[in-house]
Design a protein around this motif. Structure first.
Motif, PDB file in Angstrom:
ATOM      1  N   SER A   1      52.822  61.322  -6.080  1.00 58.77           N
ATOM      2  CA  SER A   1      51.756  61.722  -6.997  1.00 58.77           C
ATOM      3  C   SER A   1      50.619  60.708  -6.968  1.00 58.77           C
ATOM      4  CB  SER A   1      52.292  61.881  -8.423  1.00 58.77           C
ATOM      5  OG  SER A   1      52.955  60.714  -8.838  1.00 58.77           O
ATOM      6  N   LYS A   2      50.934  59.457  -6.637  1.00 61.35           N
ATOM      7  CA  LYS A   2      49.915  58.403  -6.502  1.00 61.35           C
ATOM      8  C   LYS A   2      50.294  57.501  -5.343  1.00 61.35           C
ATOM      9  CE  LYS A   2      47.629  59.172 -10.401  1.00 61.35           C
ATOM     10  NZ  LYS A   2      46.562  60.103 -10.340  1.00 61.35           N
ATOM     11  N   THR A   3      49.300  57.102  -4.588  1.00 59.82           N
ATOM     12  CA  THR A   3      49.465  56.101  -3.545  1.00 59.82           C
ATOM     13  C   THR A   3      48.168  55.313  -3.481  1.00 59.82           C
ATOM     14  OG1 THR A   3      50.174  55.719  -1.257  1.00 59.82           O
ATOM     15  CG2 THR A   3      48.694  57.586  -1.641  1.00 59.82           C
ATOM     16  N   THR A   4      48.140  54.298  -2.662  1.00 54.55           N
ATOM     17  CA  THR A   4      46.940  53.491  -2.555  1.00 54.55           C
ATOM     18  C   THR A   4      46.850  52.890  -1.161  1.00 54.55           C
ATOM     19  OG1 THR A   4      45.661  51.720  -3.615  1.00 54.55           O
ATOM     20  CG2 THR A   4      48.034  51.410  -3.478  1.00 54.55           C
ATOM     21  N   ILE A   5      45.766  52.229  -0.891  1.00 51.75           N
ATOM     22  CA  ILE A   5      45.545  51.563   0.388  1.00 51.75           C
ATOM     23  C   ILE A   5      45.712  50.070   0.172  1.00 51.75           C
ATOM     24  CG2 ILE A   5      43.847  51.066   2.181  1.00 51.75           C
ATOM     25  CD1 ILE A   5      42.588  53.805   1.524  1.00 51.75           C
ATOM     26  N   CYS A   6      46.366  49.425   1.107  1.00 51.87           N
ATOM     27  CA  CYS A   6      46.588  47.982   1.051  1.00 51.87           C
ATOM     28  C   CYS A   6      45.778  47.327   2.169  1.00 51.87           C
ATOM     29  CB  CYS A   6      48.084  47.713   1.242  1.00 51.87           C
ATOM     30  SG  CYS A   6      48.533  45.976   1.194  1.00 51.87           S
ATOM     31  N   GLY A   7      45.470  46.072   2.003  1.00 53.29           N
ATOM     32  CA  GLY A   7      44.804  45.326   3.065  1.00 53.29           C
ATOM     33  C   GLY A   7      45.596  45.360   4.353  1.00 53.29           C
ATOM     34  N   THR A   8      46.914  45.439   4.229  1.00 54.08           N
ATOM     35  CA  THR A   8      47.772  45.519   5.409  1.00 54.08           C
ATOM     36  C   THR A   8      47.456  46.770   6.220  1.00 54.08           C
ATOM     37  OG1 THR A   8      49.496  44.356   4.198  1.00 54.08           O
ATOM     38  CG2 THR A   8      50.172  45.527   6.174  1.00 54.08           C
ATOM     39  N   ASP A   9      47.152  47.873   5.549  1.00 45.32           N
ATOM     40  CA  ASP A   9      46.792  49.101   6.260  1.00 45.32           C
ATOM     41  C   ASP A   9      45.543  48.869   7.112  1.00 45.32           C
ATOM     42  OD1 ASP A   9      48.892  50.513   4.981  1.00 45.32           O
ATOM     43  OD2 ASP A   9      47.595  50.944   3.266  1.00 45.32           O
ATOM     44  N   LEU A  10      44.625  48.085   6.594  1.00 42.34           N
ATOM     45  CA  LEU A  10      43.404  47.782   7.342  1.00 42.34           C
ATOM     46  C   LEU A  10      43.719  46.939   8.574  1.00 42.34           C
ATOM     47  CD1 LEU A  10      41.046  47.045   4.323  1.00 42.34           C
ATOM     48  CD2 LEU A  10      41.375  49.201   5.554  1.00 42.34           C
ATOM     49  N   HIS A  11      44.678  46.018   8.456  1.00 46.62           N
ATOM     50  CA  HIS A  11      45.100  45.227   9.617  1.00 46.62           C
ATOM     51  C   HIS A  11      45.726  46.130  10.680  1.00 46.62           C
ATOM     52  CE1 HIS A  11      44.242  41.226   8.116  1.00 46.62           C
ATOM     53  NE2 HIS A  11      44.755  41.590   6.956  1.00 46.62           N
ATOM     54  N   ILE A  12      46.497  47.121  10.232  1.00 48.70           N
ATOM     55  CA  ILE A  12      47.096  48.061  11.181  1.00 48.70           C
ATOM     56  C   ILE A  12      46.006  48.826  11.917  1.00 48.70           C
ATOM     57  CG2 ILE A  12      48.432  50.205  11.363  1.00 48.70           C
ATOM     58  CD1 ILE A  12      50.172  49.121   9.037  1.00 48.70           C
TER      59      ILE A  12
END
Length: 130
Positions: free
Chosen positions: A9-20
């Motif tokens: 129902s909720k998720t978010t973006i992490c800085g780690t996703d940007l590194h990926i």
């Protein structure tokens, strides 16, 4: 048998996703669904899951832990021999409608109804990291 399927129902973006996305995480194969933070409702549980059931509202931990290996017994869950940071890295993650969550009994946390899910999703990774 120890996994659960969670409808997010909720998720978010992490800085780690940007590194990926930048290509800095070689363990994450191209095409992987990213995300390791989320709140949702248990849709289905494996036959080995006894502490959760369909309909439970849960927080998805950013770290999957078996709860039994030497690292988990020492409280070092990110080093779990069959878990760790796998969601959105080695298996598809939480930036989807549904996510398969390994080690459901030790990687999902039941949350009381009526709480602000937008605030709770921050407990999955962002707040503990800070």
């Amino acid at each position: 048998p120890g996994d659960a399927i969670v409808k997010l129902s909720k998720t978010t973006i992490c800085g780690t996703d940007l590194h990926i996305l930048k290509g800095d995480v070689p363990s994450c194969e191209p095409g992987r669904i990213l995300g390791h933070e989320g709140v949702g409702v248990v849709h289905e549980v494996g036959e080995g899951v006894s502490t959760l059931k369909a309909g439970d509202h849960v927080l998805v931990s950013c770290i999957s832990s078996c709860g039994q290996c030497e690292y988990c017994r020492r409280g070092m869950y990110s080093h779990c021999k069959t878990g760790g940071w796998i969601l959105g890295n080695r298996i598809d993650g939480t930036q989807a409608e549904y996510v398969r969550t390994p080690h459901a009994q030790t990687s999902l946390y039941r949350i009381p109804a009526g709480l602000d899910e937008a605030a709770l999703v921050m407990l999955s990774d962002i707040l503990p990291t800070g």
